[in-house]
Scaffold this motif. Structure first.
Motif, PDB file in Angstrom:
ATOM      1  N   THR A 183       0.789  -1.169  -0.009  1.00 49.91           N
ATOM      2  CA  THR A 183      -0.028  -0.018   0.073  1.00 49.91           C
ATOM      3  C   THR A 183       1.064   1.309  -0.053  1.00 49.91           C
ATOM      4  O   THR A 183       1.559   1.468   0.929  1.00 49.91           O
ATOM      5  N   ALA A 184       0.811   2.005  -0.983  1.00 50.97           N
ATOM      6  CA  ALA A 184       1.460   3.316  -1.033  1.00 50.97           C
ATOM      7  C   ALA A 184       0.603   4.505  -0.451  1.00 50.97           C
ATOM      8  O   ALA A 184      -0.703   4.467  -0.799  1.00 50.97           O
ATOM      9  N   ARG A 185       1.329   5.000   0.208  1.00 53.72           N
ATOM     10  CA  ARG A 185       0.678   6.236   1.035  1.00 53.72           C
ATOM     11  C   ARG A 185       1.869   7.498   1.086  1.00 53.72           C
ATOM     12  O   ARG A 185       2.895   7.177   1.228  1.00 53.72           O
ATOM     13  N   GLN A 186       1.297   8.483   1.514  1.00 55.01           N
ATOM     14  CA  GLN A 186       2.058   9.812   1.699  1.00 55.01           C
ATOM     15  C   GLN A 186       2.770   9.676   2.977  1.00 55.01           C
ATOM     16  O   GLN A 186       1.854   9.628   4.078  1.00 55.01           O
ATOM     17  N   PHE A 187       3.940   9.319   2.998  1.00 55.39           N
ATOM     18  CA  PHE A 187       5.189   9.142   2.147  1.00 55.39           C
ATOM     19  C   PHE A 187       5.870   7.859   2.525  1.00 55.39           C
ATOM     20  O   PHE A 187       6.917   8.255   2.717  1.00 55.39           O
ATOM     21  N   GLU A 188       5.131   6.810   2.187  1.00 56.69           N
ATOM     22  CA  GLU A 188       5.769   5.546   2.536  1.00 56.69           C
ATOM     23  C   GLU A 188       4.988   4.527   1.910  1.00 56.69           C
ATOM     24  O   GLU A 188       4.172   4.528   1.318  1.00 56.69           O
ATOM     25  N   TRP A 189       5.919   2.998   2.055  1.00 62.09           N
ATOM     26  CA  TRP A 189       5.240   1.920   1.373  1.00 62.09           C
ATOM     27  C   TRP A 189       4.966   1.180   2.689  1.00 62.09           C
ATOM     28  O   TRP A 189       5.764   0.758   3.466  1.00 62.09           O
ATOM     29  N   ARG A 190       3.450   0.555   2.761  1.00 63.02           N
ATOM     30  CA  ARG A 190       3.310  -0.305   3.998  1.00 63.02           C
ATOM     31  C   ARG A 190       3.111  -1.638   3.355  1.00 63.02           C
ATOM     32  O   ARG A 190       2.327  -1.764   2.370  1.00 63.02           O
ATOM     33  N   ILE A 191       3.836  -2.616   3.968  1.00 62.80           N
ATOM     34  CA  ILE A 191       3.575  -4.046   3.325  1.00 62.80           C
ATOM     35  C   ILE A 191       2.936  -4.978   4.475  1.00 62.80           C
ATOM     36  O   ILE A 191       3.336  -5.015   5.411  1.00 62.80           O
ATOM     37  N   SER A 248       4.092 -12.243  -6.999  1.00 64.00           N
ATOM     38  CA  SER A 248       3.114 -11.343  -7.268  1.00 64.00           C
ATOM     39  C   SER A 248       2.538 -10.476  -6.034  1.00 64.00           C
ATOM     40  O   SER A 248       2.568 -10.892  -4.972  1.00 64.00           O
ATOM     41  N   ILE A 249       2.495  -9.337  -6.090  1.00 64.26           N
ATOM     42  CA  ILE A 249       1.927  -8.530  -5.013  1.00 64.26           C
ATOM     43  C   ILE A 249       0.693  -7.905  -5.386  1.00 64.26           C
ATOM     44  O   ILE A 249       0.358  -7.729  -6.792  1.00 64.26           O
ATOM     45  N   SER A 250      -0.167  -7.270  -4.444  1.00 65.28           N
ATOM     46  CA  SER A 250      -1.270  -6.705  -4.443  1.00 65.28           C
ATOM     47  C   SER A 250      -1.237  -5.289  -4.070  1.00 65.28           C
ATOM     48  O   SER A 250      -0.757  -4.824  -3.114  1.00 65.28           O
ATOM     49  N   LEU A 251      -1.027  -4.547  -5.162  1.00 67.39           N
ATOM     50  CA  LEU A 251      -0.827  -2.979  -5.209  1.00 67.39           C
ATOM     51  C   LEU A 251      -1.975  -2.123  -4.945  1.00 67.39           C
ATOM     52  O   LEU A 251      -2.936  -2.147  -5.870  1.00 67.39           O
ATOM     53  N   ARG A 252      -1.874  -1.295  -3.999  1.00 64.08           N
ATOM     54  CA  ARG A 252      -3.036  -0.440  -3.607  1.00 64.08           C
ATOM     55  C   ARG A 252      -2.441   0.862  -3.351  1.00 64.08           C
ATOM     56  O   ARG A 252      -1.124   1.352  -3.025  1.00 64.08           O
ATOM     57  N   SER A 253      -3.321   2.088  -3.220  1.00 65.17           N
ATOM     58  CA  SER A 253      -2.703   3.546  -2.755  1.00 65.17           C
ATOM     59  C   SER A 253      -3.990   3.757  -1.654  1.00 65.17           C
ATOM     60  O   SER A 253      -5.371   3.403  -1.765  1.00 65.17           O
ATOM     61  N   VAL A 298      -3.418   9.178  -2.715  1.00 60.84           N
ATOM     62  CA  VAL A 298      -3.250   9.800  -3.870  1.00 60.84           C
ATOM     63  C   VAL A 298      -2.551   8.856  -4.867  1.00 60.84           C
ATOM     64  O   VAL A 298      -2.423   7.688  -4.460  1.00 60.84           O
ATOM     65  N   GLN A 299      -2.424   9.196  -6.290  1.00 64.25           N
ATOM     66  CA  GLN A 299      -1.946   8.303  -7.098  1.00 64.25           C
ATOM     67  C   GLN A 299      -0.206   8.099  -7.024  1.00 64.25           C
ATOM     68  O   GLN A 299       0.342   9.339  -6.768  1.00 64.25           O
ATOM     69  N   HIS A 300       0.100   7.075  -6.905  1.00 61.08           N
ATOM     70  CA  HIS A 300       1.626   6.717  -6.829  1.00 61.08           C
ATOM     71  C   HIS A 300       2.106   5.815  -7.886  1.00 61.08           C
ATOM     72  O   HIS A 300       1.164   5.362  -8.754  1.00 61.08           O
ATOM     73  N   SER A 301       3.120   5.338  -7.732  1.00 56.61           N
ATOM     74  CA  SER A 301       3.697   4.612  -8.859  1.00 56.61           C
ATOM     75  C   SER A 301       4.975   3.861  -8.052  1.00 56.61           C
ATOM     76  O   SER A 301       5.920   4.048  -7.829  1.00 56.61           O
ATOM     77  N   PHE A 302       4.555   2.276  -8.332  1.00 56.73           N
ATOM     78  CA  PHE A 302       5.540   1.252  -7.805  1.00 56.73           C
ATOM     79  C   PHE A 302       6.657   1.020  -8.696  1.00 56.73           C
ATOM     80  O   PHE A 302       6.627   0.694  -9.808  1.00 56.73           O
ATOM     81  N   PRO A 335      -5.982   5.103  -6.188  1.00 64.32           N
ATOM     82  CA  PRO A 335      -6.967   4.923  -5.221  1.00 64.32           C
ATOM     83  C   PRO A 335      -8.156   4.158  -5.391  1.00 64.32           C
ATOM     84  O   PRO A 335      -8.864   4.283  -6.604  1.00 64.32           O
ATOM     85  N   GLY A 336      -8.458   3.332  -4.540  1.00 66.56           N
ATOM     86  CA  GLY A 336      -9.642   2.534  -4.933  1.00 66.56           C
ATOM     87  C   GLY A 336      -9.439   1.083  -5.696  1.00 66.56           C
ATOM     88  O   GLY A 336     -10.593   0.747  -5.851  1.00 66.56           O
ATOM     89  N   THR A 337      -8.189   1.060  -6.213  1.00 67.48           N
ATOM     90  CA  THR A 337      -8.100  -0.054  -7.107  1.00 67.48           C
ATOM     91  C   THR A 337      -6.818  -1.004  -6.428  1.00 67.48           C
ATOM     92  O   THR A 337      -5.987  -0.426  -5.898  1.00 67.48           O
ATOM     93  N   VAL A 338      -7.335  -2.158  -6.568  1.00 67.06           N
ATOM     94  CA  VAL A 338      -6.052  -3.242  -6.228  1.00 67.06           C
ATOM     95  C   VAL A 338      -5.621  -3.742  -7.498  1.00 67.06           C
ATOM     96  O   VAL A 338      -6.182  -4.325  -8.371  1.00 67.06           O
ATOM     97  N   ILE A 339      -4.226  -3.491  -7.813  1.00 69.67           N
ATOM     98  CA  ILE A 339      -3.566  -3.989  -9.030  1.00 69.67           C
ATOM     99  C   ILE A 339      -2.702  -5.117  -8.767  1.00 69.67           C
ATOM    100  O   ILE A 339      -1.527  -5.009  -8.062  1.00 69.67           O
ATOM    101  N   PRO A 340      -2.726  -6.291  -9.356  1.00 72.32           N
ATOM    102  CA  PRO A 340      -1.819  -7.354  -9.128  1.00 72.32           C
ATOM    103  C   PRO A 340      -0.302  -7.214 -10.115  1.00 72.32           C
ATOM    104  O   PRO A 340      -0.815  -6.719 -11.297  1.00 72.32           O
ATOM    105  N   VAL A 341       0.734  -7.415  -9.627  1.00 80.10           N
ATOM    106  CA  VAL A 341       1.809  -6.810 -10.247  1.00 80.10           C
ATOM    107  C   VAL A 341       2.667  -8.109 -10.181  1.00 80.10           C
ATOM    108  O   VAL A 341       3.012  -8.658  -8.829  1.00 80.10           O
ATOM    109  N   TRP A 342       3.222  -8.608 -11.177  1.00 81.42           N
ATOM    110  CA  TRP A 342       4.133 -10.039 -10.878  1.00 81.42           C
ATOM    111  C   TRP A 342       5.601  -9.641 -11.461  1.00 81.42           C
ATOM    112  O   TRP A 342       5.560  -8.806 -12.339  1.00 81.42           O
TER     113      TRP A 342
END
Length: 269
Positions: A125-133, A166-171, A174-178, A191-198
């Motif tokens: 989960t990306a959030r201002q201003f860190e990555w929470r796993i 694979s990870i489930s990417l969320r915000s 606001v919009q971030h970029s992994f 925001p509001g979307t879970v995006i799978p990334v492999w």
């Protein structure tokens, strides 16, 4: 001018050949190396075209400079044959690049390890201003909603090497970029979307994870690490993290909660 152009083109092509610059940015993922191959092909095509056009320009300038002064210039309205040639050739080159890259894109997005075909090892989960796993407990799958025995880290993503993950990417706001440059992985977090990334890591190591989308005044601080280790070390770390997290929970609990937890542990057969 042609010599200067040739020198510039050689400098651009040198990193791919390993002539002058050490190759410190080699991709550490299987899909990343295929993506690099596409960039190198485009680099070679543009370098050859650039050098060829500059040599032709230099020849025309030289030919005009040595032309006798008394010789009259000729005027040409245009050459339809040449116009067709320099229109068709770029079109063929662009068509070749478009067709050549389709296999890489299909392997990344649609085939083999397409999102959803491999089990997610963590939620990022990306959030201002860190990555929470958030990781599931050892032996358990990642659930959409947090579970009591989940493992949490901040700015520290652990993955096993030698297999796609694979990870489930969320915000969270606001919009971030992994973006993991050395793995050639970049995916927007919406925001509001879970995006799978492999992706995968071919070698153990610590790789930078940054945010590639301007997300606020602290955007520059969104730096984390992706620590790739062996499968054995990854599973061992998860088990240790579960115990450590449980100990931290007991220490931060109130005296009454700690006593109740101790009684529950003693009464358990």
């Amino acid at each position: 001018m042609s010599w200067a152009a040739l020198a510039v083109a050689l400098c651009l092509a040198a990193p791919s050949l390993g002539w002058w610059f050490p190759d410190t940015g080699e991709a550490m993922s299987s899909i990343g190396r295929r993506i690099d191959g596409l960039f190198y092909i485009i680099l070679w095509i543009t370098s050859i075209v650039f050098v060829g056009t500059q040599i032709a320009l230099g020849y025309v300038l030289w030919k005009g400079a040595v032309k006798p002064a008394h010789e009259k210039a000729t005027y040409s309205h245009g050459n339809h044959t040449l116009e067709v040639i320099w229109t068709v050739i770029p079109g063929i080159v662009l068509l070749f690049i478009a067709i050549y890259q389709m296999d890489v894109w299909a392997a990344f997005r649609m085939r083999n390890y397409a999102p959803g075909e491999i089990e997610a090892i963590a939620e990022v989960t990306a959030r201002q201003f860190e990555w929470r796993i958030r990781y599931p407990a050892p032996g358990k799958p990642l659930m959409p909603m947090p579970q009591p025995d989940d493992v949490y880290t901040v700015n520290d993503l652990r993955i096993p090497v030698g297999r796609p993950v694979s990870i489930s990417l969320r915000s969270g706001d606001v919009q971030h970029s992994f973006f993991v440059p050395v793995l050639r992985i970049k995916q927007d977090a919406l925001p509001g979307t879970v995006i799978p990334v492999w992706f995968d890591a071919l070698q153990p190591g610590s790789y930078d994870l940054v945010c590639a989308e301007l997300c606020g005044w602290g955007h520059y601080k969104m730096k984390a690490r992706v620590l790739a280790t062996s499968e054995e070390l990854f599973q061992k770390w998860k088990q240790e993290a579960v115990l450590l997290q449980a100990d931290d929970g007991l220490q931060s609990a109130s005296p009454a909660e700690s006593t109740a937890a101790d009684q529950a542990q003693t009464s358990t057969p």
